[in-house]
Structures are given as C-alpha cells and as structure tokens.
Design an enzyme around this catalytic site. Structure first.
Site, short mmCIF file in Angstrom:
data_model
loop_
_atom_site.label_atom_id
_atom_site.label_comp_id
_atom_site.label_asym_id
_atom_site.label_seq_id
_atom_site.Cartn_x
_atom_site.Cartn_y
_atom_site.Cartn_z
N ASP A 124 0.84 -1.19 0.00
CA ASP A 124 0.00 0.00 0.00
C ASP A 124 0.88 1.26 0.00
O ASP A 124 1.57 1.54 0.98
CB ASP A 124 -0.89 -0.05 1.24
CG ASP A 124 -1.83 1.13 1.38
OD1 ASP A 124 -1.71 2.11 0.62
OD2 ASP A 124 -2.71 1.07 2.26
N ILE A 125 0.83 2.02 -1.08
CA ILE A 125 1.67 3.21 -1.23
C ILE A 125 1.40 4.25 -0.13
O ILE A 125 2.28 5.01 0.24
CB ILE A 125 1.50 3.82 -2.64
CG1 ILE A 125 2.63 4.80 -2.97
CG2 ILE A 125 0.13 4.49 -2.80
CD1 ILE A 125 2.68 5.24 -4.43
N GLY B 218 -9.31 3.54 -7.10
CA GLY B 218 -7.97 2.98 -7.11
C GLY B 218 -7.02 3.69 -6.16
O GLY B 218 -7.40 4.10 -5.06
N VAL B 219 -5.78 3.88 -6.63
CA VAL B 219 -4.75 4.49 -5.80
C VAL B 219 -5.11 5.94 -5.46
O VAL B 219 -4.84 6.43 -4.36
CB VAL B 219 -3.35 4.38 -6.46
CG1 VAL B 219 -3.19 5.30 -7.64
CG2 VAL B 219 -2.25 4.63 -5.45
N ASP B 220 -5.77 6.64 -6.37
CA ASP B 220 -6.18 8.03 -6.15
C ASP B 220 -7.11 8.11 -4.94
O ASP B 220 -6.90 8.92 -4.02
CB ASP B 220 -6.85 8.56 -7.42
CG ASP B 220 -7.15 10.04 -7.39
OD1 ASP B 220 -6.60 10.77 -6.55
OD2 ASP B 220 -7.93 10.48 -8.26
N SER C 135 -1.54 4.78 -14.86
CA SER C 135 -2.40 4.43 -15.99
C SER C 135 -2.69 2.94 -16.13
O SER C 135 -3.34 2.53 -17.09
CB SER C 135 -1.84 4.96 -17.33
OG SER C 135 -2.01 6.35 -17.42
N GLY D 54 -4.44 0.91 -14.06
CA GLY D 54 -5.72 0.43 -13.51
C GLY D 54 -6.83 0.64 -14.52
O GLY D 54 -6.78 0.13 -15.64
N VAL D 55 -7.81 1.44 -14.13
CA VAL D 55 -8.97 1.66 -14.99
C VAL D 55 -8.61 2.37 -16.30
O VAL D 55 -9.39 2.32 -17.25
CB VAL D 55 -10.10 2.45 -14.27
CG1 VAL D 55 -10.68 1.63 -13.13
CG2 VAL D 55 -9.63 3.80 -13.79
N TYR D 56 -7.43 3.01 -16.38
CA TYR D 56 -7.03 3.67 -17.62
C TYR D 56 -6.52 2.68 -18.66
O TYR D 56 -6.30 3.04 -19.81
CB TYR D 56 -5.98 4.75 -17.35
CG TYR D 56 -6.57 6.04 -16.78
CD1 TYR D 56 -7.85 6.10 -16.24
CD2 TYR D 56 -5.83 7.21 -16.79
CE1 TYR D 56 -8.37 7.27 -15.72
CE2 TYR D 56 -6.34 8.39 -16.26
CZ TYR D 56 -7.61 8.42 -15.75
OH TYR D 56 -8.11 9.59 -15.24
#
Length: 166
Positions: free
Chosen positions: A9-10, A31-33, A116, A118-120
């Site tokens: 986990d960042i 996601g990470v965001d 980019s 993940g969902v991208y």
C-alpha cells in the site's frame, strides 16, 4: 538514483513523496487516487481544489497531510486508446514531470504507483518499460533524488517491475 520494487500500500510508505495516479480534476477517484485521498484526509481535497486540475502528462504537488509522506505529487496518466493518441509520450511525461517537481521540492525518496495501469487500461508490460526507462535516466547535476520505489499492489506487477529492472 537507486530504483527498487516494493509491493504493498503506497499510502503507508515513509518516503519524502508519493506519486498519485490522479484524474484531471485532482479531486479524488477510485484505485490508488481514492486510497491516497482517504489516507491523507480532507485537507488534501481542499488543497487539490485550489490547483484547479491538471492536464494529462503534467504533475502538481501538495503536502501529504495525514500521510507518512511529506508530499503528494499528482500526475494524470493517459487513458489507453490503442497507442495512437500519444499515450507512450504522455506516460513518460508523467514520470519526467513528477521527478522534476520532486527535485524542485528537495525530495530524496519518491514512490510511484503503476500510472495508468488500472482503470485507464495501459498495457502493463509497456507501462513498466516506460517507468523503468524514465527512472533510470541520469538526473541533473545537484539532484536531491537518491531513491525511487516502483510500488506494485499485486505480486504479478512486482514481478514485471523486477524483471524489467534485471
């Protein structure tokens, strides 16, 4: 600059800066965001509102607030559209601009998620090659950067990073 792979986990990393794979509004997402916004607290959202967004390929910096990291560098990766819409150039620009902002803030250690990926929808192997290429570029004279972590959420991604660095 030493480049390493770290799985986990960042938001828990005690580094000078973590990079957020943000959307262009900078107002949080999935996601990470979303994880970074939740961990940093509402002050991050308030700080991001003042930035009024960020174009794809560029980066912005805020304090880390409740994170162990001092700074969050927000960068907007490209949405994969087959590779014909400058995606490789824009993804490389995310890394270059994030590193430049980190240096201007005196950062010694920085952690990058898989921007980019993940969902991208960016193809993982291609994204890993770009990340490793950009992080291995020689830094300018006087650069404060000493250590970069490529953060993988999954073992599969960690393996791709390790293979690319080998």
């Amino acid at each position: 600059m030493k480049v390493e792979v770290w799985q986990g986990d960042i938001t828990r990393l005690d580094v000078d800066a973590i990079v957020n794979a943000a959307n262009s509004s900078l107002l949080g997402g999935g996601g990470v965001d979303g994880a970074i916004h939740r961990a940093a607290g509402p002050e991050l959202l308030a700080s991001c509102r003042e930035l009024r967004g960020c174009p794809t390929g560029e980066a912005r910096i805020t304090p880390g607030f409740r994170l162990p990291a001092t700074f969050v560098i927000h960068t907007v990766g490209p949405i994969w559209a087959g590779g014909s819409k400058r995606e490789p150039e824009l993804l490389a620009s995310c890394y270059r601009n994030s590193l430049a902002l980190a240096e201007s803030a005196g950062v010694a250690s920085i952690a990058f998620p898989a921007i980019s990926c993940g969902v991208y929808g960016y193809p993982l192997e291609a994204a890993v090659r770009i990340a490793v290429t950009e992080l291995r570029r020689p830094r300018p004279t006087g650069s404060t950067l000493q250590r970069a972590l490529l953060v993988a959420f999954s073992e599969d991604m960690a393996r791709l990073y390790r293979d690319a660095l080998a």
